[in-house]
Design a protein around this motif. Structure first.
Motif, PDB file in Angstrom:
ATOM      1  N   ASN A   1      44.915  -2.070 -76.959  1.00 30.66           N
ATOM      2  CA  ASN A   1      43.616  -1.714 -76.362  1.00 30.66           C
ATOM      3  C   ASN A   1      43.694  -1.411 -74.865  1.00 30.66           C
ATOM      4  N   THR A   2      44.872  -0.999 -74.393  1.00 33.67           N
ATOM      5  CA  THR A   2      44.992  -0.667 -72.963  1.00 33.67           C
ATOM      6  C   THR A   2      45.171   0.825 -72.731  1.00 33.67           C
ATOM      7  N   LEU A   3      45.091   1.648 -73.780  1.00 35.46           N
ATOM      8  CA  LEU A   3      45.283   3.084 -73.613  1.00 35.46           C
ATOM      9  C   LEU A   3      44.239   3.663 -72.662  1.00 35.46           C
ATOM     10  N   THR A   4      44.717   4.369 -71.647  1.00 38.31           N
ATOM     11  CA  THR A   4      43.845   4.986 -70.662  1.00 38.31           C
ATOM     12  C   THR A   4      44.525   6.266 -70.175  1.00 38.31           C
ATOM     13  N   THR A   5      43.997   6.868 -69.100  1.00 45.03           N
ATOM     14  CA  THR A   5      44.605   8.061 -68.518  1.00 45.03           C
ATOM     15  C   THR A   5      44.689   7.916 -67.004  1.00 45.03           C
TER      16      THR A   5
ATOM     17  N   ASN B   1      40.358   3.716 -66.556  1.00 41.10           N
ATOM     18  CA  ASN B   1      39.803   2.444 -67.025  1.00 41.10           C
ATOM     19  C   ASN B   1      40.919   1.413 -67.186  1.00 41.10           C
ATOM     20  N   LEU B   2      40.779   0.279 -66.522  1.00 38.74           N
ATOM     21  CA  LEU B   2      41.751  -0.816 -66.641  1.00 38.74           C
ATOM     22  C   LEU B   2      41.119  -2.085 -67.210  1.00 38.74           C
ATOM     23  N   THR B   3      39.958  -1.958 -67.809  1.00 39.95           N
ATOM     24  CA  THR B   3      39.188  -3.126 -68.246  1.00 39.95           C
ATOM     25  C   THR B   3      39.991  -4.059 -69.134  1.00 39.95           C
ATOM     26  N   ASN B   4      40.763  -3.503 -70.048  1.00 37.84           N
ATOM     27  CA  ASN B   4      41.460  -4.336 -71.039  1.00 37.84           C
ATOM     28  C   ASN B   4      42.898  -4.683 -70.666  1.00 37.84           C
ATOM     29  N   TRP B   5      43.326  -4.320 -69.451  1.00 32.86           N
ATOM     30  CA  TRP B   5      44.708  -4.626 -69.082  1.00 32.86           C
ATOM     31  C   TRP B   5      44.881  -6.120 -68.864  1.00 32.86           C
ATOM     32  N   ALA B   6      45.912  -6.686 -69.500  1.00 32.07           N
ATOM     33  CA  ALA B   6      46.156  -8.131 -69.435  1.00 32.07           C
ATOM     34  C   ALA B   6      46.800  -8.496 -68.102  1.00 32.07           C
ATOM     35  N   LEU B   7      46.399  -9.632 -67.552  1.00 37.46           N
ATOM     36  CA  LEU B   7      46.952 -10.082 -66.266  1.00 37.46           C
ATOM     37  C   LEU B   7      48.083 -11.073 -66.509  1.00 37.46           C
ATOM     38  N   ASN B   8      49.163 -10.574 -67.099  1.00 40.41           N
ATOM     39  CA  ASN B   8      50.348 -11.384 -67.348  1.00 40.41           C
ATOM     40  C   ASN B   8      51.435 -11.014 -66.354  1.00 40.41           C
ATOM     41  N   GLU B   9      52.217 -12.000 -65.955  1.00 47.68           N
ATOM     42  CA  GLU B   9      53.250 -11.747 -64.962  1.00 47.68           C
ATOM     43  C   GLU B   9      54.621 -11.451 -65.570  1.00 47.68           C
ATOM     44  N   TYR B  10      54.704 -11.333 -66.916  1.00 49.82           N
ATOM     45  CA  TYR B  10      55.981 -10.986 -67.522  1.00 49.82           C
ATOM     46  C   TYR B  10      56.424  -9.613 -67.028  1.00 49.82           C
ATOM     47  N   PRO B  11      57.693  -9.450 -66.637  1.00 48.26           N
ATOM     48  CA  PRO B  11      58.144  -8.141 -66.141  1.00 48.26           C
ATOM     49  C   PRO B  11      57.908  -7.011 -67.133  1.00 48.26           C
ATOM     50  N   TYR B  12      58.044  -7.315 -68.440  1.00 50.30           N
ATOM     51  CA  TYR B  12      57.873  -6.258 -69.430  1.00 50.30           C
ATOM     52  C   TYR B  12      56.408  -5.910 -69.673  1.00 50.30           C
ATOM     53  N   GLN B  13      55.469  -6.718 -69.122  1.00 51.86           N
ATOM     54  CA  GLN B  13      54.048  -6.397 -69.263  1.00 51.86           C
ATOM     55  C   GLN B  13      53.399  -6.022 -67.936  1.00 51.86           C
ATOM     56  N   THR B  14      54.195  -5.860 -66.902  1.00 57.53           N
ATOM     57  CA  THR B  14      53.674  -5.388 -65.615  1.00 57.53           C
ATOM     58  C   THR B  14      54.284  -4.019 -65.329  1.00 57.53           C
ATOM     59  N   GLY B  15      54.052  -3.119 -66.262  1.00 51.61           N
ATOM     60  CA  GLY B  15      54.604  -1.776 -66.143  1.00 51.61           C
ATOM     61  C   GLY B  15      53.772  -0.769 -66.895  1.00 51.61           C
ATOM     62  N   PHE B  16      54.269   0.465 -66.956  1.00 47.00           N
ATOM     63  CA  PHE B  16      53.533   1.582 -67.545  1.00 47.00           C
ATOM     64  C   PHE B  16      54.338   2.231 -68.662  1.00 47.00           C
ATOM     65  N   THR B  17      53.660   2.583 -69.735  1.00 50.38           N
ATOM     66  CA  THR B  17      54.226   3.417 -70.795  1.00 50.38           C
ATOM     67  C   THR B  17      53.450   4.723 -70.807  1.00 50.38           C
ATOM     68  N   PHE B  18      54.072   5.791 -70.332  1.00 51.03           N
ATOM     69  CA  PHE B  18      53.425   7.104 -70.310  1.00 51.03           C
ATOM     70  C   PHE B  18      53.722   7.823 -71.621  1.00 51.03           C
TER      71      PHE B  18
ATOM     72  N   ASN C   1      53.527  -0.330 -83.000  1.00 53.67           N
ATOM     73  CA  ASN C   1      53.329  -1.368 -81.988  1.00 53.67           C
ATOM     74  C   ASN C   1      53.801  -2.727 -82.474  1.00 53.67           C
ATOM     75  N   ASN C   2      54.916  -2.726 -83.161  1.00 52.59           N
ATOM     76  CA  ASN C   2      55.439  -3.970 -83.703  1.00 52.59           C
ATOM     77  C   ASN C   2      56.933  -3.770 -83.942  1.00 52.59           C
ATOM     78  N   ILE C   3      57.613  -4.857 -84.161  1.00 50.44           N
ATOM     79  CA  ILE C   3      59.047  -4.777 -84.436  1.00 50.44           C
ATOM     80  C   ILE C   3      59.381  -5.653 -85.636  1.00 50.44           C
ATOM     81  N   ALA C   4      58.507  -5.607 -86.645  1.00 55.65           N
ATOM     82  CA  ALA C   4      58.709  -6.395 -87.850  1.00 55.65           C
ATOM     83  C   ALA C   4      59.997  -5.968 -88.543  1.00 55.65           C
ATOM     84  N   PRO C   5      60.750  -6.912 -89.118  1.00 54.03           N
ATOM     85  CA  PRO C   5      62.045  -6.586 -89.734  1.00 54.03           C
ATOM     86  C   PRO C   5      61.946  -5.796 -91.019  1.00 54.03           C
TER      87      PRO C   5
END
Length: 437
Positions: free
Chosen positions: A266-270, A286-303, A393-397
């Motif tokens: 739910n963080t897709l924006t432009t 819009n950044l309303t749904n962006w999570a405020l986590n400090e994990y390095p892999y969640q403090t970045g951008f996927t274009f 959006n998952n890595i299920a085996p």
């Protein structure tokens, strides 16, 4: 006869890391021979895992298969029965493909040869074995002739001939996408990072801490199909924790990491403005749904603007290699102004306003299909999983990562347990990845 040799400056160990593992042979103007002014085209697929340039010398010698050719000066070239049988198998496959096309088959078929020679219109065939025809017309073959096992796999054009050691020809090698997965080559082909025991026909890896290995060759798969993946394993260190599964690669041979297919929901924006070299602030709609986590892999951008070498543009929320992790601190996320201040000026090129972007995310290093953070049995046990479909959006085996075109078995032995004393190993045999019928 075709042969090749590597740069003579390489050590024997280094030469093992350079493999010619497939060729396609098509003969024009004659079915099994080259006539005057005819052509014979051979395509080689060569792998080099040395991370350095090498020189490969190719050579061709002429001759008659199963006969001798006298050359002026007394030289003599002798053919081999193996090559004769391989050519016969190629003819069997061609006849079987013609049979499929001409008979109007819509289901698969199994034919035993030479009993069913007349069915494929090849009455003179003297090779024993079984033809397997899939419902889509792909043909495989496996047969035992004297001590030689002849194999033609569904998705390969070459014919393999191996010694029937340990009765390997009783195994369905023709179905296995993993070259030498049954140990049919009697060596560590495709398993150069493993130790091979020819007497027991098994592979092993030391149980030292963080022993992370994969096979050498990538196996082609189709994510629209279903597969069975299974390996027989046991260990001398049953108290340690392990991961066993497979790596996945895209159409260009790029390794697909978890962050290439994952994102925070739910963080897709432009982008609201162009992001240029040297910018320190990124503007979003819009950044309303962006999570405020400090994990390095969640403090970045996927274009979501990645194109592969064919020019294909992957849709949003599928696959991207334009990932930038750890680019900001959550304290610099402004959900009121919908801006993010970067840790350092942007240096990854211009990205235009309107480009779709999600908050980055990540997960498992590779697909842990068979063993995930688990102990392995102390006696041979079959670990198996059916793999099908794409897991978004998952890595299920149980599924593939988006954009997967090829896979390689991979293992991570003794991931975080204590150091192992003495020489102890984890053992593997019957490494199989095959399409479900």
């Amino acid at each position: 006869m075709f042969d090749f040799s590597c740069d003579h400056n390489l050590t024997d160990e280094e030469k093992q890391k350079v493999k010619v593992y497939n060729y396609i042979e098509s003969v024009k103007k004659a079915e099994d021979s080259i006539l005057e002014n005819g052509e014979n085209t051979i395509e080689l697929i060569i792998t080099n895992t040395l991370h350095q340039e090498i020189t490969i010398t190719l050579g061709i010698t002429g001759g008659l298969i199963n006969n001798s050719l006298e050359i002026t000066g007394g030289n003599r070239i002798t053919g081999t029965i193996d090559e004769t049988d391989k050519l016969k198998v190629k003819k069997i496959v061609k006849k079987s493909e013609d049979y499929y096309k001409n008979s109007g088959l819509t289901t698969g078929a199994t034919l035993n040869l030479p009993e069913n020679n007349s069915t494929i219109l090849y009455p003179e065939n003297d090779i024993s074995g079984t033809v397997y025809i899939k419902s889509d017309g792909r043909v495989s073959f496996q047969g035992l002739n004297d001590t030689q096992c002849l194999i033609k796999r569904f998705d390969h054009t070459n014919v393999e001939s191996v010694k029937n050691h340990h009765d390997v020809c009783n195994k369905p090698i023709y179905k296995n996408l993993i070259i030498n997965g049954y140990g049919e080559y009697g060596d560590n082909t495709n398993f150069s990072k493993f130790i091979y025991d020819k007497e027991k026909n098994e592979f092993k890896l030391s149980a030292i801490k963080y022993n992370y290995k994969k096979t050498d060759f990538q196996a082609k798969i189709d994510t629209k199909k279903s597969y069975s993946y299974h390996i027989d394993m046991y260990t001398e260190t049953p108290d340690v924790y392990n991961y066993v599964g497979f790596h996945e690669y895209d159409i260009d041979g790029n390794y697909i990491k978890a962050e290439n297919v994952m994102y925070v929901n739910n963080t897709l924006t432009t982008l609201a403005r162009d992001l240029n070299h040297g910018d320190t602030v990124v503007y979003f709609t819009n950044l309303t749904n962006w999570a405020l986590n400090e994990y390095p892999y969640q403090t970045g951008f996927t274009f979501w603007n990645y194109q592969d070498s064919t020019g294909y543009l992957y849709p949003e929320l599928t696959y991207s290699r334009n990932i930038y992790l750890g680019t900001y601190q959550t304290s610099n996320v402004n959900k009121t102004n919908h801006t993010i201040t970067l840790k350092e000026p942007w240096k990854n090129g211009k990205i235009e306003a309107g480009t779709k972007v999600s908050q980055s995310n990540s997960g498992q290093t590779f697909n842990y299909a068979l063993v995930s953070d688990t102990q392995i049995a102390s006696t041979y046990t079959t670990y198996s999983k059916n793999i099908s479909g794409i897991i978004s959006n998952n890595i299920a085996p149980t599924g593939f990562r988006f954009a997967t075109k090829t896979i390689e078995p991979a293992v991570m032995i003794n991931y975080y347990s204590g150091e192992v004393t003495g020489e102890k190993y984890t053992y593997f045999k019957n490494v199989v990845f095959e399409e479900l019928d």
